[in-house]
Design a protein around this motif. Structure first.
Motif, PDB file in Angstrom:
ATOM      1  N   GLN A 139       0.824  -1.206   0.000  1.00 28.82           N
ATOM      2  CA  GLN A 139       0.000   0.000   0.000  1.00 28.82           C
ATOM      3  C   GLN A 139       0.864   1.263   0.000  1.00 28.82           C
ATOM      4  O   GLN A 139       0.516   2.264  -0.627  1.00 28.82           O
ATOM      5  N   ALA A 140       1.980   1.202   0.710  1.00 28.78           N
ATOM      6  CA  ALA A 140       2.874   2.356   0.757  1.00 28.78           C
ATOM      7  C   ALA A 140       3.589   2.579  -0.569  1.00 28.78           C
ATOM      8  O   ALA A 140       3.809   3.721  -0.987  1.00 28.78           O
ATOM      9  N   PHE A 141       3.945   1.473  -1.240  1.00 22.45           N
ATOM     10  CA  PHE A 141       4.663   1.555  -2.507  1.00 22.45           C
ATOM     11  C   PHE A 141       3.921   0.759  -3.585  1.00 22.45           C
ATOM     12  O   PHE A 141       4.433  -0.236  -4.106  1.00 22.45           O
ATOM     13  N   PRO A 142       2.721   1.183  -3.948  1.00 23.70           N
ATOM     14  CA  PRO A 142       1.907   0.414  -4.902  1.00 23.70           C
ATOM     15  C   PRO A 142       2.461   0.393  -6.317  1.00 23.70           C
ATOM     16  O   PRO A 142       2.087  -0.467  -7.112  1.00 23.70           O
ATOM     17  N   THR A 143       3.346   1.321  -6.642  1.00 19.44           N
ATOM     18  CA  THR A 143       3.888   1.370  -8.002  1.00 19.44           C
ATOM     19  C   THR A 143       5.241   0.685  -8.120  1.00 19.44           C
ATOM     20  O   THR A 143       5.898   0.770  -9.148  1.00 19.44           O
ATOM     21  N   SER A 144       5.657   0.001  -7.052  1.00 17.17           N
ATOM     22  CA  SER A 144       6.894  -0.766  -7.133  1.00 17.17           C
ATOM     23  C   SER A 144       6.600  -2.129  -7.737  1.00 17.17           C
ATOM     24  O   SER A 144       5.448  -2.534  -7.888  1.00 17.17           O
ATOM     25  N   SER A 145       7.630  -2.842  -8.086  1.00 22.11           N
ATOM     26  CA  SER A 145       7.447  -4.179  -8.647  1.00 22.11           C
ATOM     27  C   SER A 145       7.110  -5.147  -7.519  1.00 22.11           C
ATOM     28  O   SER A 145       7.907  -5.357  -6.608  1.00 22.11           O
ATOM     29  N   LEU A 146       5.899  -5.706  -7.560  1.00 23.42           N
ATOM     30  CA  LEU A 146       5.456  -6.599  -6.498  1.00 23.42           C
ATOM     31  C   LEU A 146       5.361  -8.052  -6.964  1.00 23.42           C
ATOM     32  O   LEU A 146       4.677  -8.867  -6.360  1.00 23.42           O
ATOM     33  N   GLN A 147       6.049  -8.374  -8.062  1.00 19.77           N
ATOM     34  CA  GLN A 147       6.068  -9.754  -8.514  1.00 19.77           C
ATOM     35  C   GLN A 147       7.004 -10.577  -7.633  1.00 19.77           C
ATOM     36  O   GLN A 147       8.168 -10.249  -7.471  1.00 19.77           O
ATOM     37  N   LEU A 148       6.458 -11.606  -7.037  1.00 18.00           N
ATOM     38  CA  LEU A 148       7.224 -12.495  -6.168  1.00 18.00           C
ATOM     39  C   LEU A 148       8.047 -11.723  -5.128  1.00 18.00           C
ATOM     40  O   LEU A 148       9.272 -11.868  -5.036  1.00 18.00           O
ATOM     41  N   PRO A 149       7.391 -10.868  -4.323  1.00 17.15           N
ATOM     42  CA  PRO A 149       8.128 -10.106  -3.305  1.00 17.15           C
ATOM     43  C   PRO A 149       8.662 -11.025  -2.213  1.00 17.15           C
ATOM     44  O   PRO A 149       8.117 -12.106  -1.967  1.00 17.15           O
ATOM     45  N   SER A 150       9.732 -10.625  -1.588  1.00 19.93           N
ATOM     46  CA  SER A 150      10.304 -11.427  -0.511  1.00 19.93           C
ATOM     47  C   SER A 150       9.349 -11.448   0.679  1.00 19.93           C
ATOM     48  O   SER A 150       8.455 -10.595   0.806  1.00 19.93           O
ATOM     49  N   ARG A 151       9.556 -12.414   1.551  1.00 21.14           N
ATOM     50  CA  ARG A 151       8.726 -12.505   2.751  1.00 21.14           C
ATOM     51  C   ARG A 151       8.892 -11.262   3.610  1.00 21.14           C
ATOM     52  O   ARG A 151       7.954 -10.794   4.255  1.00 21.14           O
ATOM     53  N   GLN A 152      10.103 -10.700   3.600  1.00 20.61           N
ATOM     54  CA  GLN A 152      10.370  -9.485   4.371  1.00 20.61           C
ATOM     55  C   GLN A 152       9.464  -8.353   3.923  1.00 20.61           C
ATOM     56  O   GLN A 152       8.877  -7.648   4.742  1.00 20.61           O
ATOM     57  N   LEU A 153       9.325  -8.168   2.600  1.00 23.39           N
ATOM     58  CA  LEU A 153       8.470  -7.100   2.091  1.00 23.39           C
ATOM     59  C   LEU A 153       6.990  -7.403   2.348  1.00 23.39           C
ATOM     60  O   LEU A 153       6.208  -6.502   2.647  1.00 23.39           O
ATOM     61  N   GLN A 154       6.619  -8.658   2.246  1.00 20.18           N
ATOM     62  CA  GLN A 154       5.231  -9.035   2.470  1.00 20.18           C
ATOM     63  C   GLN A 154       4.792  -8.724   3.895  1.00 20.18           C
ATOM     64  O   GLN A 154       3.629  -8.398   4.143  1.00 20.18           O
ATOM     65  N   GLU A 155       5.724  -8.820   4.827  1.00 20.33           N
ATOM     66  CA  GLU A 155       5.398  -8.618   6.235  1.00 20.33           C
ATOM     67  C   GLU A 155       5.757  -7.220   6.743  1.00 20.33           C
ATOM     68  O   GLU A 155       5.486  -6.891   7.903  1.00 20.33           O
ATOM     69  N   LEU A 156       6.324  -6.396   5.866  1.00 21.15           N
ATOM     70  CA  LEU A 156       6.808  -5.084   6.288  1.00 21.15           C
ATOM     71  C   LEU A 156       5.688  -4.054   6.400  1.00 21.15           C
ATOM     72  O   LEU A 156       4.911  -3.866   5.469  1.00 21.15           O
ATOM     73  N   ASP A 157       5.609  -3.400   7.555  1.00 18.65           N
ATOM     74  CA  ASP A 157       4.716  -2.265   7.743  1.00 18.65           C
ATOM     75  C   ASP A 157       5.550  -0.994   7.674  1.00 18.65           C
ATOM     76  O   ASP A 157       6.555  -0.860   8.387  1.00 18.65           O
ATOM     77  N   VAL A 158       5.135  -0.068   6.822  1.00 15.96           N
ATOM     78  CA  VAL A 158       5.917   1.141   6.547  1.00 15.96           C
ATOM     79  C   VAL A 158       5.239   2.371   7.150  1.00 15.96           C
ATOM     80  O   VAL A 158       4.025   2.554   7.014  1.00 15.96           O
ATOM     81  N   LEU A 159       6.032   3.193   7.799  1.00 19.67           N
ATOM     82  CA  LEU A 159       5.508   4.427   8.375  1.00 19.67           C
ATOM     83  C   LEU A 159       5.168   5.401   7.251  1.00 19.67           C
ATOM     84  O   LEU A 159       6.003   5.681   6.384  1.00 19.67           O
ATOM     85  N   THR A 160       3.947   5.907   7.231  1.00 21.18           N
ATOM     86  CA  THR A 160       3.512   6.813   6.170  1.00 21.18           C
ATOM     87  C   THR A 160       2.909   8.080   6.759  1.00 21.18           C
ATOM     88  O   THR A 160       2.318   8.058   7.844  1.00 21.18           O
ATOM     89  N   LEU A 161       3.032   9.172   6.014  1.00 20.48           N
ATOM     90  CA  LEU A 161       2.571  10.480   6.455  1.00 20.48           C
ATOM     91  C   LEU A 161       2.557  11.410   5.254  1.00 20.48           C
ATOM     92  O   LEU A 161       2.862  10.996   4.143  1.00 20.48           O
ATOM     93  N   CYS A 162       2.207  12.670   5.460  1.00 25.54           N
ATOM     94  CA  CYS A 162       2.290  13.661   4.393  1.00 25.54           C
ATOM     95  C   CYS A 162       3.732  13.756   3.922  1.00 25.54           C
ATOM     96  O   CYS A 162       4.659  13.807   4.733  1.00 25.54           O
ATOM     97  N   ASN A 163       3.947  13.775   2.606  1.00 22.68           N
ATOM     98  CA  ASN A 163       5.297  13.794   2.052  1.00 22.68           C
ATOM     99  C   ASN A 163       5.894  15.194   1.920  1.00 22.68           C
ATOM    100  O   ASN A 163       7.050  15.332   1.553  1.00 22.68           O
ATOM    101  N   HIS A 164       5.113  16.235   2.202  1.00 24.95           N
ATOM    102  CA  HIS A 164       5.596  17.615   2.100  1.00 24.95           C
ATOM    103  C   HIS A 164       6.380  17.802   0.800  1.00 24.95           C
ATOM    104  O   HIS A 164       7.566  18.179   0.792  1.00 24.95           O
ATOM    105  N   CYS A 165       5.686  17.512  -0.279  1.00 25.17           N
ATOM    106  CA  CYS A 165       6.301  17.502  -1.611  1.00 25.17           C
ATOM    107  C   CYS A 165       6.836  18.882  -2.015  1.00 25.17           C
ATOM    108  O   CYS A 165       6.266  19.917  -1.667  1.00 25.17           O
ATOM    109  N   ALA A 166       7.905  18.858  -2.784  1.00 25.42           N
ATOM    110  CA  ALA A 166       8.428  20.108  -3.337  1.00 25.42           C
ATOM    111  C   ALA A 166       7.490  20.647  -4.410  1.00 25.42           C
ATOM    112  O   ALA A 166       7.431  21.861  -4.652  1.00 25.42           O
ATOM    113  N   GLU A 167       6.762  19.733  -5.065  1.00 28.06           N
ATOM    114  CA  GLU A 167       5.764  20.117  -6.070  1.00 28.06           C
ATOM    115  C   GLU A 167       4.407  19.522  -5.642  1.00 28.06           C
ATOM    116  O   GLU A 167       3.926  18.561  -6.234  1.00 28.06           O
ATOM    117  N   PRO A 168       3.793  20.080  -4.606  1.00 27.48           N
ATOM    118  CA  PRO A 168       2.576  19.485  -4.049  1.00 27.48           C
ATOM    119  C   PRO A 168       1.327  19.744  -4.887  1.00 27.48           C
ATOM    120  O   PRO A 168       0.937  20.898  -5.098  1.00 27.48           O
TER     121      PRO A 168
END
Length: 258
Positions: A97-126
């Motif tokens: 969910q955090a990185f939906p545009t990454s390649s998720l074909q056959l992801p490692s178990r580490q990535l499958q179980e990883l919870d990523v901290l997410t927040l506003c990205n304070h984009c330079a081009e918001p």
């Protein structure tokens, strides 16, 4: 309808549609790209501060939510106890969910179980600032994308334009859902949007963001991206880092070591 108003409505609509397209998957997906540090300044520039954050997922302890608790307590974020009315400034998301545009074909178990901290990205081009009709959401001189609750009319254009789902709307009065009030940040009213503000009220006091201080694993680093001597720039230079949806060109100020 005069031409100026037509141009404004067109601009707001395009910004909102861009965000909707990114979230819905209409925009093509790409593999994760390494952080492009060429967008940063080569030397310190007075008055050109750009605050940024680096999250090292390797040091983020499984099951820990101290950073979330500290942020929400500091900023009087209500807890309604249900997902429909949920208001969140910072939270954990599954990797896909955090990185939906990454390649998720056959992801490692580490990535499958990883919870990523997410927040506003304070984009330079918001895109959110371009969609807001009242300039209630705006980018400050130091790169922080801020909210003026008094100017917010609750149209939620900014929520539609944000491709990261980093904004929440107060569908009801949030004050009864605050268990213990903090006097460090004002409470909000029903009908306004809110989000992470990089603890701007703490920065003016020379303090670090609440989430940074609360993290027991020291997984969060905060600093000036335009200062090559800062700790965050050193860490960015020494580690391969990624950003969320870099292909959108929003230039997020939040980076990750996976």
């Amino acid at each position: 309808m005069n031409q100026q108003r037509r141009d404004f409505l067109k601009k707001a609509s395009l910004g909102a549609l861009a965000g909707i397209g990114a979230m819905s998957g209409i925009i093509p997906t790409f593999a994760l790209e390494k952080t492009d540090t060429s967008v940063f300044s080569d030397r310190p520039q007075p008055g050109k501060t750009r605050w940024g954050m680096l999250i090292d997922t390797r040091n983020c302890r499984e099951g820990c939510s101290e950073c979330v608790a500290a942020c929400h307590a500091t900023h009087n974020v209500p807890d309604f106890g249900d997902s429909k009315n949920e208001v969140k400034w910072i939270w954990k998301s599954p990797y896909e969910q955090a990185f939906p545009t990454s390649s998720l074909q056959l992801p490692s178990r580490q990535l499958q179980e990883l919870d990523v901290l997410t927040l506003c990205n304070h984009c330079a081009e918001p895109p959110c600032t371009k969609a807001c009709p009242t300039e209630a959401t705006f980018k400050r001189w130091d790169g922080i994308v801020a909210m003026d609750y008094h100017r917010c009319i609750g149209c939620r254009f900014c929520m539609a334009a944000c491709p990261y789902g980093s904004r929440s709307f107060n569908w009801q009065d949030p004050r009864p859902a605050i268990s213990e009030y903090s006097d460090t940040y004002p409470t909000r009213e029903r009908g306004v949007v809110e989000k992470c503000n990089f603890c701007s009220e703490r920065l003016v006091k020379g303090q670090q963001p609440a989430c940074v201080e609360a993290c027991p694993g020291k997984a969060i680093t905060f600093g000036d991206l335009n200062d090559p001597a800062s700790v965050i720039r050193t860490m960015l230079g020494d580690n391969e880092t990624v950003q969320r949806k870099p292909e959108l060109g929003t230039l997020p100020s939040v980076f990750y070591i996976i």
